[in-house]
Write an enzyme that holds these catalytic residues in place. Structure first.
Site, short mmCIF file in Angstrom:
data_model
loop_
_atom_site.label_atom_id
_atom_site.label_comp_id
_atom_site.label_asym_id
_atom_site.label_seq_id
_atom_site.Cartn_x
_atom_site.Cartn_y
_atom_site.Cartn_z
N GLY A 13 0.80 -1.26 0.11
CA GLY A 13 0.04 -0.14 0.08
C GLY A 13 0.81 1.21 0.01
O GLY A 13 0.68 2.20 0.85
N ALA A 14 1.81 1.27 -0.97
CA ALA A 14 2.84 2.51 -0.81
C ALA A 14 2.45 3.57 -2.02
O ALA A 14 3.15 4.28 -2.36
CB ALA A 14 4.23 1.72 -1.13
N SER A 15 1.09 3.32 -2.67
CA SER A 15 0.96 4.45 -3.80
C SER A 15 0.70 5.58 -3.04
O SER A 15 0.67 6.78 -3.91
CB SER A 15 -0.24 3.89 -4.56
OG SER A 15 -1.07 3.46 -3.66
N ASP A 64 -3.61 -7.48 -5.08
CA ASP A 64 -4.97 -7.43 -4.34
C ASP A 64 -4.60 -8.12 -2.81
O ASP A 64 -4.98 -9.26 -2.81
CB ASP A 64 -6.10 -7.72 -4.85
CG ASP A 64 -7.43 -7.67 -4.22
OD1 ASP A 64 -6.98 -7.19 -2.75
OD2 ASP A 64 -8.40 -7.88 -4.37
N TYR A 156 -12.18 -3.13 12.22
CA TYR A 156 -11.13 -2.51 11.72
C TYR A 156 -10.13 -2.90 13.39
O TYR A 156 -9.03 -3.29 13.10
CB TYR A 156 -11.24 -0.76 11.66
CG TYR A 156 -9.89 -0.29 11.28
CD1 TYR A 156 -9.41 -0.38 10.00
CD2 TYR A 156 -9.43 0.37 12.25
CE1 TYR A 156 -8.04 0.17 9.92
CE2 TYR A 156 -8.18 1.25 12.06
CZ TYR A 156 -7.55 1.08 10.88
OH TYR A 156 -6.62 1.93 10.68
N ALA A 158 -10.55 -5.13 15.55
CA ALA A 158 -10.22 -6.61 15.48
C ALA A 158 -8.98 -7.00 14.50
O ALA A 158 -8.17 -7.67 14.98
CB ALA A 158 -11.37 -7.65 15.12
N LYS A 160 -6.70 -4.70 13.71
CA LYS A 160 -5.48 -4.23 14.04
C LYS A 160 -4.97 -4.93 15.42
O LYS A 160 -3.57 -5.01 15.70
CB LYS A 160 -5.56 -2.69 14.19
CG LYS A 160 -5.90 -1.76 12.94
CD LYS A 160 -4.66 -2.28 11.89
CE LYS A 160 -4.77 -1.29 10.63
NZ LYS A 160 -3.76 -1.41 9.72
P1 NAP Z 1 -4.55 5.33 2.57
O1 NAP Z 1 -4.20 6.81 2.38
O2 NAP Z 1 -6.17 4.99 2.55
O3 NAP Z 1 -4.10 4.31 1.57
C1 NAP Z 1 -4.24 2.87 1.67
C2 NAP Z 1 -3.05 2.06 0.81
O4 NAP Z 1 -3.31 0.85 0.91
C3 NAP Z 1 -2.86 2.62 -0.81
O5 NAP Z 1 -1.65 2.50 -1.14
C4 NAP Z 1 -4.02 1.62 -1.29
O6 NAP Z 1 -3.51 1.27 -2.68
C5 NAP Z 1 -3.49 0.41 -0.50
N1 NAP Z 1 -4.37 -0.86 -0.32
C6 NAP Z 1 -5.83 -0.80 -0.15
N2 NAP Z 1 -6.29 -2.03 -0.20
C7 NAP Z 1 -5.38 -2.74 -0.95
C8 NAP Z 1 -5.38 -4.08 -1.09
N3 NAP Z 1 -6.36 -4.71 -1.09
N4 NAP Z 1 -4.13 -4.93 -1.73
C9 NAP Z 1 -3.05 -3.86 -1.69
N5 NAP Z 1 -3.11 -2.68 -1.54
C10 NAP Z 1 -4.10 -1.95 -0.75
O7 NAP Z 1 -4.18 4.80 4.00
P2 NAP Z 1 -3.21 5.24 5.17
O8 NAP Z 1 -4.10 6.23 5.86
O9 NAP Z 1 -1.99 5.82 4.61
O10 NAP Z 1 -3.25 4.19 5.97
C11 NAP Z 1 -2.01 3.22 5.96
C12 NAP Z 1 -2.01 2.35 7.07
O11 NAP Z 1 -2.17 2.98 8.30
C13 NAP Z 1 -3.18 1.35 7.13
O12 NAP Z 1 -2.85 0.06 7.76
C14 NAP Z 1 -4.22 2.28 8.24
O13 NAP Z 1 -4.93 1.08 8.71
C15 NAP Z 1 -2.94 2.50 8.99
N6 NAP Z 1 -3.56 3.71 9.79
C16 NAP Z 1 -4.15 4.91 9.25
C17 NAP Z 1 -4.46 6.04 9.96
C18 NAP Z 1 -5.06 7.15 9.73
O14 NAP Z 1 -5.36 7.89 10.38
N7 NAP Z 1 -4.95 7.36 8.48
C19 NAP Z 1 -4.48 5.58 11.72
C20 NAP Z 1 -3.95 4.68 12.18
C21 NAP Z 1 -3.50 3.45 11.23
P3 NAP Z 1 -4.36 2.07 -3.92
O15 NAP Z 1 -3.89 3.30 -3.66
O16 NAP Z 1 -3.88 1.32 -5.06
O17 NAP Z 1 -5.60 1.88 -3.67
#
Ligand code: NAP
Length: 247
Positions: A13-15, A64, A156, A158, A160
């Site tokens: 998920g590095a996009s 995926d 979510y 559960a 995490k």
């Molecule tokens: P985000 O901006 O929504 O980005 C999600 C990333 O995951 C994107 O690169 C997306 O790819 C990829 N992804 C989603 N579904 C996928 C799948 N089925 N297979 C492969 N890749 C997938 O999320 P974020 O906020 O950066 O979150 C990153 C991590 O931090 C997550 O584990 C999240 O639970 C955790 N986190 C976030 C927060 C927060 O407040 N943001 C807080 C606590 C923890 P595409 O771009 O191709 O869709």
């Protein structure tokens, strides 16, 4: 500082969001980085370009990760391309927020498979590689919600919480192979995941954060890269980067 020169890393998920910043910071420290994504090809390619401009190698791999076989295939592709995998950051994650009374089986399965099943699949495929190398750094992105719970996030939370328990168990089993396994637990962080939350609720959430602001993806990335690059004697830990929202 190019202390990760010669090391390879995979960031799921590095996009965009937190994963993007982790990938870029690993590259700034010299690592070659494989960027996984599921739908946003152009964003993933943009991250790859930035990494190459920093002088590191980049691979973009669509997978995926809600499908375990795709997670395994991701690891196999990087191994066959680069011949070693030193750092694995399991970052990909989704939310499907609803109060429990409205939650569907599909909401449950999608979140558990993507957030937790993916961590199991990539780890199980990468461990034999890392054991062979007698070196590995695994960092799993959990959330303070996995410790504290959060209204509307039973699925979510559960997933995490499962990551935290999985991380500790793997750390125990892998310690003698010089493979460390840790979790980073962000608080509310400014990404598209948080942008989905209506403004009124965002303001309520903000009022719960002692530091009075949301985290930045770069602030999470710094902790991840610290563990991966300098945490040689740190394993089985969950490190909170959350502005004090959960202590
Ligand atoms: P985000 O901006 O929504 O980005 C999600 C990333 O995951 C994107 O690169 C997306 O790819 C990829 N992804 C989603 N579904 C996928 C799948 N089925 N297979 C492969 N890749 C997938 O999320 P974020 O906020 O950066 O979150 C990153 C991590 O931090 C997550 O584990 C999240 O639970 C955790 N986190 C976030 C927060 C927060 O407040 N943001 C807080 C606590 C923890 P595409 O771009 O191709 O869709």
């Amino acid at each position: 500082m190019q202390d990760l020169k010669g090391k390879t890393a995979i960031v799921t998920g590095a996009s965009r969001g937190i994963g993007r910043e982790i990938a870029l910071l690993l590259a700034k420290r010299g690592a070659d980085v494989a960027i996984n994504y599921v739908s946003r090809e152009a964003d993933a390619n943009a991250v790859a370009k930035e990494i190459e401009n920093l002088g590191s190698r980049a691979l973009t791999i669509k997978a995926d990760l809600s499908q375990m076989e795709a997670g395994r295939e991701l690891i196999r592709k990087v191994q066959s391309e680069w011949g070693h995998i030193d750092i694995l950051v399991n970052n990909a994650g989704i939310t499907r927020d609803k109060a429990m009374k409205n939650l569907t089986d599909a909401d449950w399965t999608e979140v558990l498979d993507t957030n937790l099943g993916s961590v199991y699949a990539t780890c199980s495929e990468v461990l034999p590689i890392m054991m062979g190398q007698k070196y590995g750094r695994i960092v799993n992105i959990t959330s303070f919600v996995g410790q504290a719970g959060n209204f509307g996030q039973a699925n979510y939370a559960a997933s995490k919480g499962g990551i935290i328990a999985f991380t500790k168990t793997l750390a125990l089993e892998m310690a003698r192979h010089n493979i460390t396994v840790n979790a980073i637990a962000p608080g509310f962080t400014e990404t598209e995941m948080l942008a989905q939350v209506p403004e009124e609720i965002r303001q309520k959430i903000m009022s719960r954060v002692p530091m009075g602001r949301f985290g930045l993806p770069e602030e999470i990335a710094k902790a991840v890269v610290f563990i991966a690059a300098e945490g040689d004697y740190i394993t089985g830990q969950q490190i909170n980067v959350n502005g004090g929202v959960y202590m």
